[in-house]
Design a protein around this motif. Structure first.
Motif, PDB file in Angstrom:
ATOM      1  N   ALA A 257       2.516  -0.081  -3.007  1.00 49.57           N
ATOM      2  CA  ALA A 257       3.727   0.615  -3.442  1.00 49.57           C
ATOM      3  C   ALA A 257       3.334   1.717  -4.412  1.00 49.57           C
ATOM      4  N   VAL A 258       3.898   2.916  -4.207  1.00 48.36           N
ATOM      5  CA  VAL A 258       3.501   4.090  -4.990  1.00 48.36           C
ATOM      6  C   VAL A 258       4.727   4.826  -5.507  1.00 48.36           C
ATOM      7  N   ALA A 259       4.633   5.360  -6.696  1.00 47.98           N
ATOM      8  CA  ALA A 259       5.515   6.384  -7.278  1.00 47.98           C
ATOM      9  C   ALA A 259       6.194   5.962  -8.550  1.00 47.98           C
ATOM     10  N   SER A 260       7.579   6.033  -8.630  1.00 46.68           N
ATOM     11  CA  SER A 260       8.274   5.917  -9.912  1.00 46.68           C
ATOM     12  C   SER A 260       7.913   4.624 -10.630  1.00 46.68           C
ATOM     13  N   PRO A 261       7.538   4.693 -11.913  1.00 45.05           N
ATOM     14  CA  PRO A 261       7.307   5.925 -12.676  1.00 45.05           C
ATOM     15  C   PRO A 261       6.161   6.732 -12.053  1.00 45.05           C
ATOM     16  N   PRO A 262       6.079   8.030 -12.317  1.00 43.78           N
ATOM     17  CA  PRO A 262       5.049   8.854 -11.669  1.00 43.78           C
ATOM     18  C   PRO A 262       3.652   8.261 -11.793  1.00 43.78           C
ATOM     19  N   ASN A 263       2.933   8.325 -10.687  1.00 44.70           N
ATOM     20  CA  ASN A 263       1.526   7.915 -10.617  1.00 44.70           C
ATOM     21  C   ASN A 263       1.303   6.399 -10.626  1.00 44.70           C
ATOM     22  N   VAL A 264       2.347   5.589 -10.781  1.00 51.46           N
ATOM     23  CA  VAL A 264       2.157   4.142 -10.846  1.00 51.46           C
ATOM     24  C   VAL A 264       1.989   3.576  -9.442  1.00 51.46           C
ATOM     25  N   THR A 265       0.877   2.880  -9.213  1.00 50.30           N
ATOM     26  CA  THR A 265       0.592   2.260  -7.927  1.00 50.30           C
ATOM     27  C   THR A 265       0.353   0.767  -8.125  1.00 50.30           C
ATOM     28  N   GLU A 266       0.947  -0.043  -7.248  1.00 46.80           N
ATOM     29  CA  GLU A 266       0.740  -1.488  -7.306  1.00 46.80           C
ATOM     30  C   GLU A 266       0.377  -2.021  -5.927  1.00 46.80           C
ATOM     31  N   GLU A 267      -0.514  -3.004  -5.926  1.00 50.64           N
ATOM     32  CA  GLU A 267      -0.934  -3.667  -4.699  1.00 50.64           C
ATOM     33  C   GLU A 267      -0.433  -5.108  -4.690  1.00 50.64           C
ATOM     34  N   TYR A 268      -0.036  -5.569  -3.500  1.00 48.45           N
ATOM     35  CA  TYR A 268       0.416  -6.957  -3.347  1.00 48.45           C
ATOM     36  C   TYR A 268      -0.492  -7.674  -2.360  1.00 48.45           C
ATOM     37  N   ASN A 269      -0.968  -8.878  -2.735  1.00 42.86           N
ATOM     38  CA  ASN A 269      -1.923  -9.607  -1.892  1.00 42.86           C
ATOM     39  C   ASN A 269      -1.332 -10.828  -1.212  1.00 42.86           C
ATOM     40  N   GLY A 270      -0.017 -10.956  -1.244  1.00 43.95           N
ATOM     41  CA  GLY A 270       0.640 -12.104  -0.639  1.00 43.95           C
ATOM     42  C   GLY A 270       1.113 -13.106  -1.656  1.00 43.95           C
ATOM     43  N   SER A 271       0.639 -12.973  -2.894  1.00 46.25           N
ATOM     44  CA  SER A 271       1.074 -13.905  -3.939  1.00 46.25           C
ATOM     45  C   SER A 271       1.340 -13.235  -5.277  1.00 46.25           C
ATOM     46  N   SER A 272       0.716 -12.071  -5.538  1.00 44.14           N
ATOM     47  CA  SER A 272       0.901 -11.409  -6.829  1.00 44.14           C
ATOM     48  C   SER A 272       0.672  -9.909  -6.716  1.00 44.14           C
ATOM     49  N   TRP A 273       1.219  -9.171  -7.691  1.00 48.84           N
ATOM     50  CA  TRP A 273       1.054  -7.727  -7.776  1.00 48.84           C
ATOM     51  C   TRP A 273      -0.037  -7.389  -8.795  1.00 48.84           C
ATOM     52  N   SER A 274      -0.794  -6.330  -8.522  1.00 48.30           N
ATOM     53  CA  SER A 274      -1.798  -5.846  -9.469  1.00 48.30           C
ATOM     54  C   SER A 274      -1.827  -4.328  -9.435  1.00 48.30           C
ATOM     55  N   SER A 275      -2.320  -3.723 -10.501  1.00 51.07           N
ATOM     56  CA  SER A 275      -2.372  -2.271 -10.582  1.00 51.07           C
ATOM     57  C   SER A 275      -3.386  -1.708  -9.597  1.00 51.07           C
TER      58      SER A 275
END
Length: 371
Positions: A257-275
């Motif tokens: 997932a990318v964008a708002s707030p600007p430049n913020v990207t998060e990855e999801y691995n099936g159980s948790s989100w990380s930067s």
């Protein structure tokens, strides 16, 4: 003619025989052979420089007049083709903020914001070259979200209907599944919402973020949920609230997932989100394509951004630029084969479709002999 290299490793670019020519020949210390690479500008009395016949430069010269053009010559074991965008068929209706899904040769864009209207039930299908009308969505919407694999297997959910006097909006949580000819009601989303990021397939979709307030107002959410083909289930929330057509791609076990707030990207691995890695350009309203959080392409965004960036799970790398910069466009497909369409510059809205092909390399040797 011009030449370059050393006694056993040379290159010659042709000049005048009985007429100007663009032929290139290579020398190995014993024999000359014609290279498949020819000069783009046929000329004579040109200059040449380089250390060998793998890399050289040709410049100047004359045809019937003097020439200023410079050309670079490269030869390697691999043939490299650069990434590029090419024009596809135009949409029949210009719009943005639609529910989109599919691949480069089989895509759907449902609902959205067309010119002079606040919402639409318009559905269009793309077969790799042409957009055609599909079955209209059951009601008008803007900023709904979509997920799916092709024209015959996808879903749209959520979205908003503005009143005649903004900023009053009615938000929705219904899900509608599409089989290429008809819409069928699916399970309700956990809350009424609009503008959330989404990806996946009709039976394994993922969504994150969104809002249930008017554009420009607070109320973005971190909510995330999975769809199994019949019902939505909440999953761990993202760390950052996001909404209004921010980008998402991948699967339920490998999403980006990318964008708002600007430049913020998060990855999801099936159980948790990380930067995740940071985009090189601040871009809300980004479009994303890809198959996972290690294979993605982000392109476009607010302020008419034309640039694109590929993501490998660690960092974003600048890629080939769109011909037309725009925000809130449709983005579907894989990282190496993306499709971008529609979008807006507030105004105008666009019908333009662009197809992305990633850089490729191919072995440039027919026979390899080991001795």
């Amino acid at each position: 003619l011009a030449g370059t290299g050393i006694q056993t490793f040379a290159l010659a670019f042709w000049g005048l025989i009985t007429a100007n020519t663009n032929v290139t020949e290579e020398y190995d210390g014993t024999n000359w052979r014609t290279s498949p690479a020819t000069l783009a500008t046929t000329r004579r009395r040109l200059g040449g420089a380089g250390a060998n016949n793998l890399a050289a430069v040709a410049f100047g010269g004359e045809t019937t007049t003097q020439v200023s053009a410079t050309e670079e010559y490269n030869k390697s074991v691999n043939v490299i083709t650069g990434a590029a965008w090419a024009s596809g068929g135009n949409m029949s209706t210009a719009k943005y903020g639609a529910a989109n899904w599919g691949i480069q040769t089989s895509a759907v864009s449902a609902t959205g914001i067309p010119p002079a209207n606040q919402s639409s039930n318009n559905t269009q299908e793309y077969n790799g070259s042409t957009w055609t009308s599909g079955t209209n969505y059951p009601s008008q919407r803007q900023s709904a979200s979509g997920a799916g694999a092709s024209e015959s297997s996808g879903l749209a959910f959520g979205g908003a209907i503005p009143s005649n006097v903004q900023p009053s909006f009615t938000f929705h949580n219904d899900t509608q599944e599409y089989d290429g000819s008809s819409w069928t009601a699916g399970g309700s989303y956990p809350q009424t919402i609009s503008g959330q990021g989404s990806s996946g397939t009709q039976t394994a979709a993922i969504s994150v973020g969104g809002t249930n307030t008017a554009p420009g107002s607070p109320g973005l959410t971190t909510l995330a949920a999975n769809y199994d083909g019949s019902s939505w289930t909440t999953i761990p929330s993202a760390s950052n609230a996001r909404g209004w057509s921010d980008g998402m791609t991948g699967t339920q076990t490998s999403a980006l997932a990318v964008a708002s707030p600007p430049n913020v990207t998060e990855e999801y691995n099936g159980s948790s989100w990380s930067s995740g890695g940071t985009t090189n350009v601040d871009r809300s309203g980004i479009a994303l394509s890809g198959t996972s959080n290690t294979d993605a392409l982000g392109f476009g965004g607010n302020t008419a951004i034309t640039s694109a960036e590929s993501y490998d799970g660690t960092s974003f790398i600048t890629s080939a630029s769109l011909a037309t910069g725009r925000a809130a466009m449709g983005g579907v497909g894989t990282g190496p084969a993306a499709l971008g369409f529609g979008g807006t510059n507030n105004p105008p809205n666009f019908t333009a479709t662009e197809e992305f092909t990633a850089e490729t390399s191919a072995l440039n040797i027919k026979t390899i002999t080991i001795s």
